[in-house]
Design a protein around this motif. Structure first.
Motif, short mmCIF file in Angstrom:
data_model
loop_
_atom_site.label_atom_id
_atom_site.label_comp_id
_atom_site.label_asym_id
_atom_site.label_seq_id
_atom_site.Cartn_x
_atom_site.Cartn_y
_atom_site.Cartn_z
N ARG A 24 3.30 -1.60 -9.55
CA ARG A 24 1.98 -0.99 -10.24
C ARG A 24 1.39 -0.14 -9.62
NH1 ARG A 24 -3.29 -2.56 -9.44
NH2 ARG A 24 -4.65 -2.45 -11.41
N LYS A 26 -2.31 2.11 -9.27
CA LYS A 26 -3.59 2.00 -9.78
C LYS A 26 -3.93 3.53 -10.04
CE LYS A 26 -8.18 0.87 -8.39
NZ LYS A 26 -9.08 0.37 -7.10
N ASN A 42 -14.82 0.80 -8.90
CA ASN A 42 -13.29 0.74 -9.19
C ASN A 42 -12.48 1.40 -7.98
OD1 ASN A 42 -11.07 0.58 -11.21
ND2 ASN A 42 -11.17 2.67 -11.63
N ALA A 47 -6.71 3.94 -4.35
CA ALA A 47 -6.18 4.37 -5.86
C ALA A 47 -4.92 5.01 -5.43
CB ALA A 47 -7.13 5.03 -6.70
N ASP A 48 -4.00 5.04 -6.08
CA ASP A 48 -2.63 5.77 -6.08
C ASP A 48 -2.74 7.08 -6.66
OD1 ASP A 48 -0.98 3.46 -4.76
OD2 ASP A 48 -1.21 2.65 -6.76
#
Length: 346
Positions: A24, A26, A42, A47-48
């Motif tokens: 997954r 992000k 968020n 985050a990627d």
């Protein structure tokens, strides 16, 4: 990326690509015009992939919501537009916060000197990949140039929308004020129209695009904020109420129609005052768009020339108006403009 809409579109694409990866990914999308707090929430846990407009990215850095210390790849999308929109200082600050060892990718429709200089300062032995754009003449986009006095453009736009029964049309104007005025005039004629420009709230911009895609809004009157990153499927018509500043902007504007194998129509309003500029666009695009006139909206004053005539100078030889004719035409145009300001045209 330079605009909010492009950020959202790139984010959606990245999420789609991520579905096919074994792990997954992000993806976080951040831009201004909306509350920063949900974006900060968020980003907890990182985050990627982070898709951002420069100003909001710096806001998040200032709030300690983002660290760029672990970035391994920087992508500048629409790099020419980032500089055109005045993000040079913001980019400089962002670059100063990135690790020295990273991969840089530039995506740009054009490579003007400012972009070449930025690339030279950031890149080391770069690989350059040029993907030639399909010539406009080979795409299924019919191009028309309609001669009309500047003071009667709004009346002609209303006439075309009603008589040609366009389901949707994206109209490009030069300023935010013109977007508001033209949309308001169309609404008074019972045409569902909305302005679209950078001073609208993000919520309003999202709503306009959603209603346009749903065909509940027939006409969107936009500044060049909509020329890139706006993907409206099966958009039948794009109209240049005001001509774009450059041939590149012309390409981006009319490229909103005729997408994904669909046919499209691109119309430009040309007046005596913008004829020379339209010729320059034609020259740089390698095209010739025949001029036409609409009955009842023929321009008064200076006659416009045949674009196919290489010796054309703006008038018709042997029929150029005298000085008195020009003065009479100017007075008539001024009267029309005064009347139009109270009725149908800005």
């Amino acid at each position: 990326v330079p605009t909010r809409e492009l950020a959202a579109q790139v984010g959606e694409a990245m999420v789609g690509f991520g579905k096919y990866l074994p792990q997954r990914v992000k993806v976080a999308v951040v831009f201004g015009g909306v509350s920063i707090n949900p974006q900060m929430m968020n980003l907890r846990g990182g985050a990627d992939v982070l898709v951002a407009t420069p100003g909001r990215l710096l806001d998040l850095i200032d709030h300690n919501a983002v660290s760029l210390a672990a970035v391994s790849m920087l992508v500048l999308d629409e790099a020419d537009k980032l500089l055109d929109m005045g993000f040079g200082d913001e980019l400089g600050r962002i670059l100063s916060l990135l690790p020295a060892q990273r991969q840089n990718l530039f995506f740009s429709a054009t490579f003007p000197p400012a972009i070449e200089a930025l690339a030279a300062s950031m890149l080391r032995d770069p690989l350059r990949v040029d993907i030639q754009a399909e010539p406009l003449g080979k795409r299924d986009i019919a191009q028309r140039a309609i001669e009309v006095d500047a003071s009667r453009r709004t009346q002609l736009l209303r006439h075309l929308v009603q008589t040609e029964k366009w389901s949707r049309v994206l109209v490009f104007v030069a300023t935010k004020h013109a977007a508001e005025i033209v949309a308001d005039k169309l609404r008074k004629c019972h045409i569902e129209a909305e302005p679209f420009h950078g001073e609208l709230s993000q919520g309003k911009r999202n709503q306009v695009l959603q209603d346009f895609k749903a065909k509940t809004v027939q006409v969107v009157v936009a500044t060049d904020v909509a020329a890139r990153g706006i993907d409206i499927t099966q958009l039948p018509v794009v109209l240049n109420y005001d001509l774009p500043r450059s041939a590149v902007d012309y390409t981006h504007r009319i490229g909103r129609t005729g997408r994904a194998g669909e046919s499209g129509l691109a119309i430009s309003f040309v007046s005596a005052g913008t004829l020379a500029h339209f010729r320059l666009i034609e020259k740089r695009q390698g095209i010739v768009v025949p001029r036409e006139q609409v009955a009842g909206f023929e321009p008064v004053g200076v006659l416009l020339s045949n674009p196919a005539d290489p010796h054309a100078t703006g008038g018709v030889k042997g029929e150029r108006p005298s000085k008195k004719d020009k003065l009479r035409a100017a007075a008539a145009a001024a009267r029309d403009a005064d009347t139009d300001a109270d009725t149908d045209g800005p």
